[in-house]
Every structure is written in C-alpha cells, then in structure tokens.
Scaffold this motif. Structure first.
Motif, mmCIF file in Angstrom:
data_model
loop_
_atom_site.group_PDB
_atom_site.id
_atom_site.type_symbol
_atom_site.label_atom_id
_atom_site.label_comp_id
_atom_site.label_asym_id
_atom_site.label_seq_id
_atom_site.Cartn_x
_atom_site.Cartn_y
_atom_site.Cartn_z
ATOM 1 N N GLN A 44 0.851 -1.186 0.000
ATOM 2 C CA GLN A 44 0.000 0.000 0.000
ATOM 3 C C GLN A 44 0.891 1.242 0.000
ATOM 4 O O GLN A 44 1.640 1.474 0.954
ATOM 5 N N ILE A 45 0.796 2.021 -1.051
ATOM 6 C CA ILE A 45 1.577 3.262 -1.176
ATOM 7 C C ILE A 45 0.591 4.424 -1.166
ATOM 8 O O ILE A 45 -0.244 4.551 -2.073
ATOM 9 N N PRO A 46 0.655 5.293 -0.132
ATOM 10 C CA PRO A 46 -0.332 6.378 -0.037
ATOM 11 C C PRO A 46 -0.107 7.511 -1.034
ATOM 12 O O PRO A 46 -1.038 7.995 -1.667
ATOM 13 N N ASP A 47 1.152 7.950 -1.190
ATOM 14 C CA ASP A 47 1.456 9.103 -2.047
ATOM 15 C C ASP A 47 2.167 8.613 -3.298
ATOM 16 O O ASP A 47 3.385 8.761 -3.441
ATOM 17 N N TRP A 48 1.407 8.016 -4.224
ATOM 18 C CA TRP A 48 2.055 7.447 -5.392
ATOM 19 C C TRP A 48 2.561 8.517 -6.347
ATOM 20 O O TRP A 48 3.530 8.293 -7.084
ATOM 21 N N GLN A 184 -9.619 0.146 -5.784
ATOM 22 C CA GLN A 184 -9.385 0.623 -4.418
ATOM 23 C C GLN A 184 -10.594 0.363 -3.528
ATOM 24 O O GLN A 184 -10.455 -0.019 -2.360
ATOM 25 N N LEU A 189 -8.639 -0.257 -0.172
ATOM 26 C CA LEU A 189 -7.340 0.402 -0.039
ATOM 27 C C LEU A 189 -7.463 1.905 0.145
ATOM 28 O O LEU A 189 -6.427 2.595 0.215
ATOM 29 N N ASN A 191 -7.297 5.484 -0.623
ATOM 30 C CA ASN A 191 -6.618 6.191 -1.718
ATOM 31 C C ASN A 191 -5.228 5.623 -2.008
ATOM 32 O O ASN A 191 -4.445 6.225 -2.743
ATOM 33 N N ASN A 192 -4.920 4.473 -1.410
ATOM 34 C CA ASN A 192 -3.606 3.871 -1.611
ATOM 35 C C ASN A 192 -3.576 3.036 -2.891
ATOM 36 O O ASN A 192 -4.624 2.638 -3.415
#
Length: 386
Positions: A44-48, A184, A189, A191-192
């Motif tokens: 899980q990457i929040p700030d892609w 998502q 998820l 916004n990840n």
C-alpha cells in the motif's frame, strides 16, 4: 572450402533464427509484463504521485503508472475461475504497457470510475461464457461478518472489453483489468495503490535500474522481470543460443581438421618439389609461408562463400518455410508452443563478424602444422630415391 562454407552458412542461419525468436517473443511478452515494480511491505503506497516524481528522475525510465492488484474469483452461471485483478488508470497505463494493442473488443478507455467495468482475456471470457455487456460476479478474499455468518465480499462487474495476448505465460486466462478507483473500493485500499509499474528504454537493464532505485529508496521494494518466471525463461534462451553456437562451431572445426589432413597429404605428395626448391635456395620460412598461404586461401574463400550463402538463407528462411508449409499442407510452428506461428529470422552483423573471425582463425591454425612439416623437409632425404 565447401566444408568451411557449410559450417559458416549453418551457424549464421541458426543464430539468425534464434535471434528472431528472442526478438519476437521478448517484444510480445514485455509489452504486457511488468518490467520494474515499486511496492512496499504492506502493498500500500499512499502518495504514489510523490514516488512517481522520484523514479522519473532516473534517465532510463520512460514511463510510470500506478496499479492496484489483488486476487479474486470470477463466477458466472455456475462456473468460477481465479483471476489476478489489476486496477489501472487508462491514461497512465498506456505509458508503460502495449496491452491497448491487444484489445479485440472494446477499449481500455471504457473503464470509467464508479461504473465497475472489467476487461478480460478471450480465453477467460470464453471459459465463463461471457460476452461484451454481460455481468460477472467478482469475489475477493475479504469477508463480511453478518448475523447469518461469515459471507465473502462480492461485487457485480460489467464486461466492457476483451483482449488476446497471443499465448505465452497464460496471460489471457489469468489477468483481468478494472479501473483503479474501483479496485481501491473493491480491495478496501482507500486512496492507496499497490505499487507503481515502470517502463524502461532498455528492458535488459532492469536489474541495474532496480538495484540503483533500491539504494535510493530503501523504504520500498523494487522488483524486476528477471526475478520471476520471465527471467528464468530468457536465461534459458540465452543459454540455448550459446550452446548452439558452441555445437555448430564444431562443424567449422571439423572442416578445419579436414584442411589439416588435406595439406598434410599435399606436403607428402610434393616432397620432391619442396626438396628442389630448397636446393635452389628457398629457406624453411619460405616453404612454410607457401603452405600457410595455400591454407589461408582455402579458409578465406570458404568463409566468404559461407557468409554469402548464410546471409541469403537467413534473410529468406521465413519465406522458404512458409512456402514449404503451403506445399506440404502442414504447419510446423504452433503459437501455443512457441508463442508465434511463423519462423522469424533476425540477422545481426555482430554474429556474422564473430563467426567469420572464428572460421578464419581456425583455418589459419589448421595451416601451421602442415606448413611446419613441409619446412622440415630435408632435400637429401627427399631426393635420395628420385
């Protein structure tokens, strides 16, 4: 000459065909495979967007796109199949993949957020009995706890497109695409995203690029195509090409050995003539040079004949095989086995120069012993019984 020519011709043709298979298959597979991926331990990457800006600083990164990935089960009319669902942003995905070109019905642009559309491979859709516009139930590994017990989470999706990946690694029957925002919601998820997919200007530099990015971003996990089944597959191709090169080089070696025996016979037959030349003042070096030049001419002419015929055969091999198939009313190559249904050929001049260099070198080496034997001829012994 013909022996050397045959060896050079066969080696050039076989390597050209193997280069053709490597080029065609890698081009088709890498259009759909993930060249380099950026993820983390939690998937899980929040700030892609921020991560995208970082990896785009790498000169060899030509495209970046986020994705959401998860395992699910597709069910329709009593039939169920496992699938890996990949949530994408169509406008971003076109920068890293050519799956758009594999579409047979519909378009990736039909994936709209909130509409819960899905794109499937033709074999997957056929197995589930689905067509464009049909509904399919997607069951995920998450569960909902209710008063009546534990229930699997499911969502109804509409089939908006079909693709055909032309065989290879079971892509048609294992992958489905949905819109990233829908993914998502489906996999909870928020916004990840699961990770980012990178496209490189040179796919074979993936290990070096991923190692460099890993040192710059140690908090992430950087993977590349060489770490999976694709890596093992292409290592096998390279090993097979190397072994074929070594084995077929033996043909040139056999021709060179025949050149040795031929020159030895010539030296034996010409002992009296060699002795006469020695009595007229020819030095051992001159005698040795005569036979080395003779062997060298055989090697040069044989190599040139082999290069010409090898290039001609390599360039026309696909058409010749196609004509033979039409004549015999059969099909030698199946796309289900080789991913393509025709014989490819890709002539690389580096191989031509390398093969010709080996042929000339072996021809030169083959002349040394007979020429040295001729230079040791003693005029008195050779003319004693003349």
């Amino acid at each position: 000459m013909l022996g050397i020519a045959l060896g050079v011709m066969v080696l050039i043709t076989v390597l050209s065909v193997m280069n053709g298979f490597n080029y065609e298959i890698s081009g088709r597979v890498f259009n759909m495979a993930q060249q380099v991926t950026v993820t983390n331990m939690m998937q899980q990457i929040p700030d892609w967007q921020g991560v995208k800006n970082k990896v785009q600083k790498e000169p060899q990164v030509s495209g970046v796109a986020p994705f959401v990935s998860g395992q699910a089960l597709l069910a329709n009319s009593g039939t169920a199949k496992p699938v890996i669902l990949t949530g994408i942003l169509p406008n971003e995905e076109k920068n890293v993949s050519k799956m758009f070109e594999a579409m047979t019905k519909g378009s990736f642009n039909d994936l709209k957020p909130g509409q819960f559309g899905i794109i499937l491979g033709e074999s997957m859709a056929e197995g589930l009995g689905l067509q464009i516009g049909d509904k399919v139930t997607v069951l995920t590994t998450d569960v909902n706890v209710s008063p009546i017990g534990v229930m699997p989470q499911y969502k109804r999706f509409t089939v908006t497109g079909l693709f055909h990946a032309e065989g290879g690694f079971n892509i048609d029957d294992s992958i489905g695409f949905i819109e990233m925002h829908d993914a998502q919601k489906l996999f909870k998820l928020q916004n990840n995203v699961s990770g980012l997919r990178l496209k490189l200007t040179d796919v074979y530099s993936a290990p070096m690029i991923s190692e460099r990015l890993q040192s710059q971003m140690p908090e992430f996990s950087i993977g590349n195509w060489t770490q999976g089944m694709l890596g093992s597959y292409f290592k096998a191709i390279q090993m097979e090409k190397s072994m074929m090169f070594i084995i077929l080089t033996l043909i040139i070696g056999i021709a060179a050995f025949n050149l040795v025996s031929t020159l030895v016979m010539v030296v034996t037959d010409k002992r009296s003539e060699i002795a006469i030349l020695r009595t007229l003042g020819a030095s051992p070096a001159t005698i040795m040079a005569i036979f080395m030049v003779q062997g060298g001419i055989v090697g040069v002419i044989g190599t040139l004949l082999g290069i010409g015929s090898g290039i001609l055969l390599a360039l026309n091999a696909p058409a010749m095989v196609q004509g033979l198939q039409s004549l015999l009313h059969t099909h030698f190559i199946s796309s289900s086995v080789y991913f393509i249904d025709y014989l490819p050929s890709r002539l690389e001049w580096r191989d031509v120069f390398q093969i010709s260099g080996i042929a000339l070198f072996l021809s030169f080496i083959a002349t040394i012993y007979p020429a040295w034997q001729a230079s040791r001829t003693e005029p008195v012994e050779a003319l004693r019984y003349e």
